[in-house]
Design a protein around this motif. Structure first.
Motif, short mmCIF file in Angstrom:
data_model
loop_
_atom_site.label_atom_id
_atom_site.label_comp_id
_atom_site.label_asym_id
_atom_site.label_seq_id
_atom_site.Cartn_x
_atom_site.Cartn_y
_atom_site.Cartn_z
N ARG A 1 34.63 45.06 47.36
CA ARG A 1 34.68 44.30 46.25
C ARG A 1 34.91 42.93 46.33
O ARG A 1 35.71 42.23 47.19
N VAL A 2 34.49 41.93 45.24
CA VAL A 2 34.95 40.57 45.30
C VAL A 2 36.38 40.34 44.69
O VAL A 2 36.40 41.21 43.65
N ARG A 3 37.20 39.81 45.27
CA ARG A 3 38.30 39.54 44.43
C ARG A 3 38.36 38.00 44.30
O ARG A 3 38.03 37.21 44.91
N LEU A 4 39.07 37.73 43.02
CA LEU A 4 39.13 36.49 42.60
C LEU A 4 40.57 36.24 41.94
O LEU A 4 40.99 36.88 41.02
N ASP A 5 41.33 35.59 42.77
CA ASP A 5 42.84 35.11 42.19
C ASP A 5 42.50 34.14 41.09
O ASP A 5 41.82 33.15 41.39
N LEU A 6 43.50 34.08 40.42
CA LEU A 6 43.92 33.36 39.14
C LEU A 6 44.98 32.23 39.37
O LEU A 6 45.95 33.05 39.78
N PRO A 7 44.81 30.96 38.93
CA PRO A 7 45.96 30.25 38.88
C PRO A 7 47.16 30.68 37.79
O PRO A 7 46.78 31.54 36.95
N ALA A 8 48.33 30.35 38.10
CA ALA A 8 49.47 30.55 37.18
C ALA A 8 49.35 30.12 35.96
O ALA A 8 49.73 30.80 34.93
N GLN A 9 48.61 28.82 35.56
CA GLN A 9 48.55 28.28 34.23
C GLN A 9 47.07 27.78 34.07
O GLN A 9 46.28 27.56 35.07
N PHE A 10 46.68 27.92 32.75
CA PHE A 10 45.38 27.35 32.38
C PHE A 10 45.64 26.60 31.40
O PHE A 10 45.96 26.83 30.38
#
Length: 143
Positions: free
Chosen positions: A3-12
């Protein structure tokens, strides 16, 4: 299957809302992948506009999309309002990534994560160009 994993930043730093329309629904009676990419595009255009920029003139250069990744977390349905949070990450010599977290406004469930890789482009010369000097500070690029 991997599966593709996409980490997100702490802030948007930016958020906007879009409603799922009837034309966004597929034969599974939920938000279609074609529509989600269109909604991500709309969120990116709104993010740029909030900074006085556009895809054809972002700090003096145009943007062109190089790649896209979408990871679905749950379904979304007709009439739901989705919250699109947007950040810029992974600044390189010629571009960066726009990263998105998509959630349902009513119950907060995560619907999807997405990333669009963009490069700066000179349409007159038909070639990639370096990131404009003003871009990193204006868009608070995350490491």
């Amino acid at each position: 299957m991997a599966r593709v994993r996409l980490d997100l930043p702490a802030q948007f730093p930016f958020r906007t809302e879009l409603q799922v329309r009837v034309v966004d629904i597929n034969y599974g009676n939920h938000l279609g992948n074609h529509a989600l990419l269109g909604m991500v595009h709309e969120a990116r255009v709104r993010y740029l506009a909030a900074h006085g920029q556009s895809e054809l003139d972002c700090c003096g250069a145009a943007l062109i999309m190089a790649d896209a990744v979408v990871v679905y977390r749950s379904e979304a349905f007709l009439g739901e309002t989705l919250v699109f949070e947007v950040a810029t990450t992974d600044l390189g010599r010629h571009g960066c990534d726009f990263v998105y977290r998509v959630s349902a406004r009513d119950d907060g469930r995560e619907v999807a994560r997405a990333k669009t890789g963009i490069v700066f482009f000179d349409y007159a010369a038909r070639r990639v160009r370096p990131v404009p000097d003003a871009f990193p500070a204006l868009f608070a690029v995350c490491a």
